[in-house]
Design an enzyme around this catalytic site. Structure first.
Site, short mmCIF file in Angstrom:
data_model
loop_
_atom_site.label_atom_id
_atom_site.label_comp_id
_atom_site.label_asym_id
_atom_site.label_seq_id
_atom_site.Cartn_x
_atom_site.Cartn_y
_atom_site.Cartn_z
N ASN A 158 0.83 -1.21 0.00
CA ASN A 158 0.00 0.00 0.00
C ASN A 158 0.86 1.25 0.00
O ASN A 158 1.95 1.27 0.57
CB ASN A 158 -0.98 -0.03 1.18
CG ASN A 158 -0.42 0.69 2.40
OD1 ASN A 158 -0.51 1.91 2.52
ND2 ASN A 158 0.19 -0.08 3.29
N PHE B 194 -1.48 8.38 4.10
CA PHE B 194 -2.25 9.07 5.16
C PHE B 194 -3.49 9.78 4.61
O PHE B 194 -3.64 11.00 4.79
CB PHE B 194 -1.37 10.09 5.90
CG PHE B 194 -0.35 9.50 6.82
CD1 PHE B 194 -0.40 8.17 7.22
CD2 PHE B 194 0.70 10.28 7.30
CE1 PHE B 194 0.56 7.65 8.07
CE2 PHE B 194 1.65 9.77 8.16
CZ PHE B 194 1.59 8.45 8.54
N SER C 133 5.76 5.14 8.62
CA SER C 133 5.06 4.89 7.37
C SER C 133 5.98 5.25 6.21
O SER C 133 6.58 6.33 6.21
CB SER C 133 3.78 5.72 7.30
OG SER C 133 3.30 5.70 5.97
N ASN D 244 5.18 5.98 3.26
CA ASN D 244 4.48 6.68 2.18
C ASN D 244 4.33 8.18 2.37
O ASN D 244 3.58 8.82 1.64
CB ASN D 244 3.09 6.04 1.99
CG ASN D 244 3.21 4.55 1.71
OD1 ASN D 244 3.99 4.14 0.87
ND2 ASN D 244 2.48 3.75 2.47
N THR D 245 5.02 8.74 3.35
CA THR D 245 5.05 10.19 3.52
C THR D 245 6.51 10.60 3.53
O THR D 245 7.28 10.15 4.39
CB THR D 245 4.36 10.61 4.85
OG1 THR D 245 2.98 10.24 4.76
CG2 THR D 245 4.46 12.10 5.11
N LYS E 223 5.74 3.83 16.85
CA LYS E 223 5.68 2.71 15.89
C LYS E 223 6.88 2.82 14.95
O LYS E 223 7.11 3.86 14.33
CB LYS E 223 4.38 2.78 15.10
CG LYS E 223 4.19 1.60 14.16
CD LYS E 223 2.76 1.50 13.70
CE LYS E 223 2.55 0.35 12.74
NZ LYS E 223 1.17 0.22 12.31
N ASN F 104 5.86 -1.39 11.36
CA ASN F 104 5.10 -0.90 10.21
C ASN F 104 5.44 -1.77 8.99
O ASN F 104 6.12 -2.79 9.12
CB ASN F 104 5.46 0.57 9.96
CG ASN F 104 4.25 1.36 9.49
OD1 ASN F 104 3.55 0.90 8.57
ND2 ASN F 104 4.00 2.49 10.08
C1 LIG Z 1 -3.73 -0.59 3.50
C2 LIG Z 1 -2.89 -0.37 4.72
C3 LIG Z 1 -2.90 0.87 5.35
C4 LIG Z 1 -2.11 1.09 6.49
N1 LIG Z 1 -2.15 2.32 7.10
C5 LIG Z 1 -1.43 2.52 8.22
C6 LIG Z 1 -1.49 3.76 8.90
O1 LIG Z 1 -2.21 4.67 8.52
N2 LIG Z 1 -0.71 3.92 10.00
C7 LIG Z 1 0.10 2.93 10.49
O2 LIG Z 1 0.77 3.13 11.50
N3 LIG Z 1 0.15 1.72 9.87
C8 LIG Z 1 -0.59 1.51 8.76
N4 LIG Z 1 -0.54 0.28 8.14
C9 LIG Z 1 0.38 -0.77 8.66
C10 LIG Z 1 -0.33 -1.73 9.61
O3 LIG Z 1 -0.78 -1.10 10.76
C11 LIG Z 1 0.62 -2.87 10.02
O4 LIG Z 1 1.69 -2.31 10.73
C12 LIG Z 1 1.17 -3.66 8.84
O5 LIG Z 1 0.17 -3.84 7.86
C13 LIG Z 1 1.72 -5.02 9.26
O6 LIG Z 1 0.72 -5.86 9.75
P1 LIG Z 1 0.03 -7.05 8.86
O7 LIG Z 1 1.15 -7.81 8.22
O8 LIG Z 1 -0.78 -7.84 9.82
O9 LIG Z 1 -0.80 -6.34 7.85
C14 LIG Z 1 -1.30 0.04 7.00
C15 LIG Z 1 -1.32 -1.21 6.37
C16 LIG Z 1 -2.10 -1.43 5.26
C17 LIG Z 1 -2.09 -2.79 4.61
#
Ligand SMILES: Cc1cc2nc3c(=O)[nH]c(=O)nc-3n(C[C@H](O)[C@H](O)[C@H](O)COP(=O)(O)O)c2cc1C
Length: 398
Positions: A148, A152, A215, A217-218, A255, A286
């Site tokens: 992804n 934000f 993150s 992506n910023t 995080k 993350n």
């Molecule tokens: C579509 C998407 C959007 C996410 N947005 C955020 C976010 O806004 N802030 C954040 O701290 N992590 C974000 N994450 C990361 C998740 O909180 C998590 O740390 C990461 O996906 C790893 O966990 P998983 O393997 O169970 O998905 C996002 C993940 C995905 C897939």
């Protein structure tokens, strides 16, 4: 006047009623399967249908379904082994939904009903912003992963805060654990001010707050993990938090990224255990910008953060590194690639006190929450642990 029915019309009427009966039957079967948290139905019928839609549309539908409470309350009763006390709070179970799923605080109550022990809202930015251009989420089905680059997308502090105030004022919203994950606006050149506003505003509704500096992506966000910047950021936020009335002083967590080097991990451990920057917890991790060689699918080269199964080991390594480096003194929320009770158990052995999921929930739906909890309980019992807390860090050699 008497009208004659032609044989063709009679056949058409029969087909129509057959279709109606079948659709009704399928509808009733689906409703029953959803009510019964039937994993086979989700894995073989419902989720494959959902995956016919692009990932962001299916995510929006899931949020709408949560918002309108279309998922029933889970009937699974959390076993006592899963009850745990972390960050000074009692959790009915250690499994939470990670940030990014309910970014705008629209689904929290249903997520709680599905069986999550806690819900993390966000990331939320001070001002509303739309995030990156679509498409910005990609499925890597063979690897059960997602990439992804949402960037934000946020309704902004004011709107999200209002939703949480409303939730907290409802009977159902009083009694569950809720974190708020804070981000910064893309166009802001004052990260300190952005996070400080978040700490001040959300302290009345959140049980804990997360400083998201990881993150991918910023632009520039992950630089905030660098020693000097992190010290400055955390010492300021802790001062802001400590200046609030006692009932509003909420645990502050950071995080971090799985892409940190060995030196960066050591520096972060030094910062977060320092008297002036001492946070209450770490969230590891993350998403990653790495692309493991075994990754498959047409979207492997898409820019963004990778989550799901390929993140499991890098996240476990970060958890055990940070657990060791902080000597177990800072509670860790373990997240990345958990899709079974064994995965959750291994994260606990690596040093996590709480667990979060996102990608596996997107692939398997609500029954996965119950499965992970049930299997985690079995693994704890099989290995002679009476509680999650007893097992934390027991797999880490010191
Ligand atoms: C579509 C998407 C959007 C996410 N947005 C955020 C976010 O806004 N802030 C954040 O701290 N992590 C974000 N994450 C990361 C998740 O909180 C998590 O740390 C990461 O996906 C790893 O966990 P998983 O393997 O169970 O998905 C996002 C993940 C995905 C897939």
């Amino acid at each position: 006047m008497c009208s004659t029915v032609t044989p063709a019309q009679r056949i058409l009427a029969k087909v129509r009623s057959l279709v109606l009966v079948s659709a009704g039957g399928f509808g009733a079967f689906s409703a029953l399967s959803i009510y019964n948290e039937n994993e086979d139905f989700y894995d073989n019928i419902f989720m494959p249908l959902v995956r016919k839609l692009d990932p962001e549309t299916s995510h929006n539908l899931a949020i709408a379904a949560c918002k309108y409470k279309l998922f029933p309350k889970s009937r699974f009763v959390d076993p006592s082994s899963l009850q745990t006390k972390v960050l000074g709070m009692d959790f009915e179970n250690p499994l939470g939904i990670a940030a990014g799923f309910d970014k705008q605080a629209e689904a929290a109550q249903t997520l709680r009903n599905i069986g999550f022990g806690f819900v993390e809202i966000g990331s939320v930015t001070p001002l509303p912003q739309t995030g990156q251009e679509k498409p910005r989420v990609f499925r890597l089905e063979e690897s059960e992963a997602l990439i992804n680059r949402m960037g934000f997308n946020s309704d902004g502090h004011e709107v999200v805060h209002q939703r949480l105030v409303y939730l907290r004022n409802s009977e159902a919203g009083k009694n569950f654990k809720l974190g708020v994950n804070l981000g910064k606006n893309k166009t802001s050149d004052d990260a300190l001010a952005d996070y400080s506003k978040g700490v001040e505003l959300f302290s009345d509704v959140a049980d804990y707050l997360v400083v998201n500096v990881s993150s991918p992506n910023t632009a520039g966000l992950r630089d905030l993990q660098e020693e000097k910047q992190l010290k400055n950021l955390l010492s300021t936020l802790i001062r802001v938090r400590n200046s609030l009335p006692p009932e509003k002083r909420k645990p502050l967590l950071v995080k971090i990224s799985p892409d940190l080097t060995v030196d960066q991990r050591k520096q972060i451990a030094d910062v977060v255990t320092d008297k002036w920057c001492r946070v209450d917890g770490l969230i590891c991790s993350n998403t990653t910008t790495a692309r493991p060689s075994e990754l498959k699918g047409p979207h492997v080269e898409e820019a963004g953060g990778l989550s799901g199964r390929p993140l499991k080991m890098p996240s476990n390594e970060l958890i055990s590194d940070m657990y060791k480096l902080t000597k177990g003194a800072i509670p860790i929320i373990g997240v990345g690639g958990v899709s079974s009770g064994l995965d959750a158990y291994n994260k606990i052995l690596s040093g996590a006190s709480l667990i979060q999921i996102y990608t596996t929930f997107a692939y398997h739906g609500p029954p996965r929450v119950t499965r992970i909890k049930r299997e985690l309980d079995e693994h704890l019992k099989m290995n002679g642990w009476k509680s999650v807390a007893e097992a934390v860090g027991k797999g880490v050699s010191r």
